[in-house]
Write an enzyme that holds these catalytic residues in place. Structure first.
Site, PDB file in Angstrom:
ATOM      1  N   PRO A   1       0.771  -1.247   0.000  1.00 45.67           N
ATOM      2  CA  PRO A   1       0.000   0.000   0.000  1.00 45.67           C
ATOM      3  C   PRO A   1       0.803   1.300   0.000  1.00 45.67           C
ATOM      4  O   PRO A   1       0.830   2.047   0.980  1.00 45.67           O
ATOM      5  CB  PRO A   1      -0.830  -0.133   1.273  1.00 45.67           C
ATOM      6  CG  PRO A   1       0.037  -0.928   2.194  1.00 45.67           C
ATOM      7  CD  PRO A   1       0.742  -1.907   1.307  1.00 45.67           C
ATOM      8  N   CYS A   2       1.416   1.608  -1.128  1.00 47.94           N
ATOM      9  CA  CYS A   2       2.197   2.843  -1.233  1.00 47.94           C
ATOM     10  C   CYS A   2       1.315   4.090  -1.169  1.00 47.94           C
ATOM     11  O   CYS A   2       1.813   5.174  -0.857  1.00 47.94           O
ATOM     12  CB  CYS A   2       3.030   2.835  -2.512  1.00 47.94           C
ATOM     13  SG  CYS A   2       2.120   2.447  -4.005  1.00 47.94           S
ATOM     14  N   HIS A   3       0.021   3.940  -1.407  1.00 45.55           N
ATOM     15  CA  HIS A   3      -0.886   5.091  -1.333  1.00 45.55           C
ATOM     16  C   HIS A   3      -1.066   5.580   0.101  1.00 45.55           C
ATOM     17  O   HIS A   3      -1.590   6.663   0.316  1.00 45.55           O
ATOM     18  CB  HIS A   3      -2.251   4.734  -1.949  1.00 45.55           C
ATOM     19  CG  HIS A   3      -2.963   3.631  -1.256  1.00 45.55           C
ATOM     20  ND1 HIS A   3      -2.654   2.301  -1.480  1.00 45.55           N
ATOM     21  CD2 HIS A   3      -3.951   3.647  -0.330  1.00 45.55           C
ATOM     22  CE1 HIS A   3      -3.439   1.546  -0.727  1.00 45.55           C
ATOM     23  NE2 HIS A   3      -4.235   2.336  -0.013  1.00 45.55           N
TER      24      HIS A   3
END
Length: 170
Positions: free
Chosen positions: A135-137
């Site tokens: 989950p880079c967001h």
């Protein structure tokens, strides 16, 4: 052999890439660094086991659930430093955020000499080849600002808002 499939998410088409055993990539079709180093056109359009697991994960995620990412076998082909960053990203809980500075501090928690590696971490986060599942967001600026996202800031806002909304309705 490499395999590819697509997923029509409400935020845009996603492209998945795997080998026989692991998911190697998951990108929005129009994002920066799409395809990483892979020649997606050479991959066979076939639903491998890792792709099938990832498609199930995506369906649950976009249905407002918090699916267990550990059910999808992942193998991002990145440097050792980026591997460390991606591992830390996987520790950020659904619906929560972290900062580049917090990731820098976490990566150096056992180092005697500390440096601000936020820029290098930002580069690693931006080149994450397995969006959403890693989950880079969920990474924001130290002041809480929504900084860059390879899939676009509007998608980042939508993903974070979706997760927050689902936490409050669960």
């Amino acid at each position: 052999m490499l395999y590819t499939a697509t997923y029509p998410s409400k935020l845009g088409e996603l492209i998945l890439l795997s080998d026989e055993d692991n998911l190697l990539g998951l990108w929005f079709k129009d994002q920066k660094f799409f395809g990483a180093k892979y020649r997606l056109e050479d991959a066979e359009h076939l639903e491998s086991r890792p792709i099938s697991l990832a498609l199930n994960w995506l369906a649950a995620y976009f249905a407002g659930e918090n699916p267990d990412a550990s059910v999808v076998p992942l193998r991002p082909e990145v440097t050792a430093f980026r591997t460390q960053v991606l591992h830390e990203l996987q520790q950020v809980p659904y619906g929560e955020t972290t900062t580049y500075k917090a990731l820098s501090d976490q990566l150096q928690k056992n180092s005697e000499i500390k440096a601000n590696k936020s820029r290098a971490i930002g580069n690693a986060v931006g080149h994450n080849p397995i969006s959403l599942i890693i989950p880079c967001h969920r990474v924001v600026g130290s002041d809480g600002s929504l900084t860059g996202y390879a899939g676009g800031i509007e998608r980042k806002k939508a993903l974070l808002a979706m997760e927050q909304s689902n936490l409050h309705t669960a």
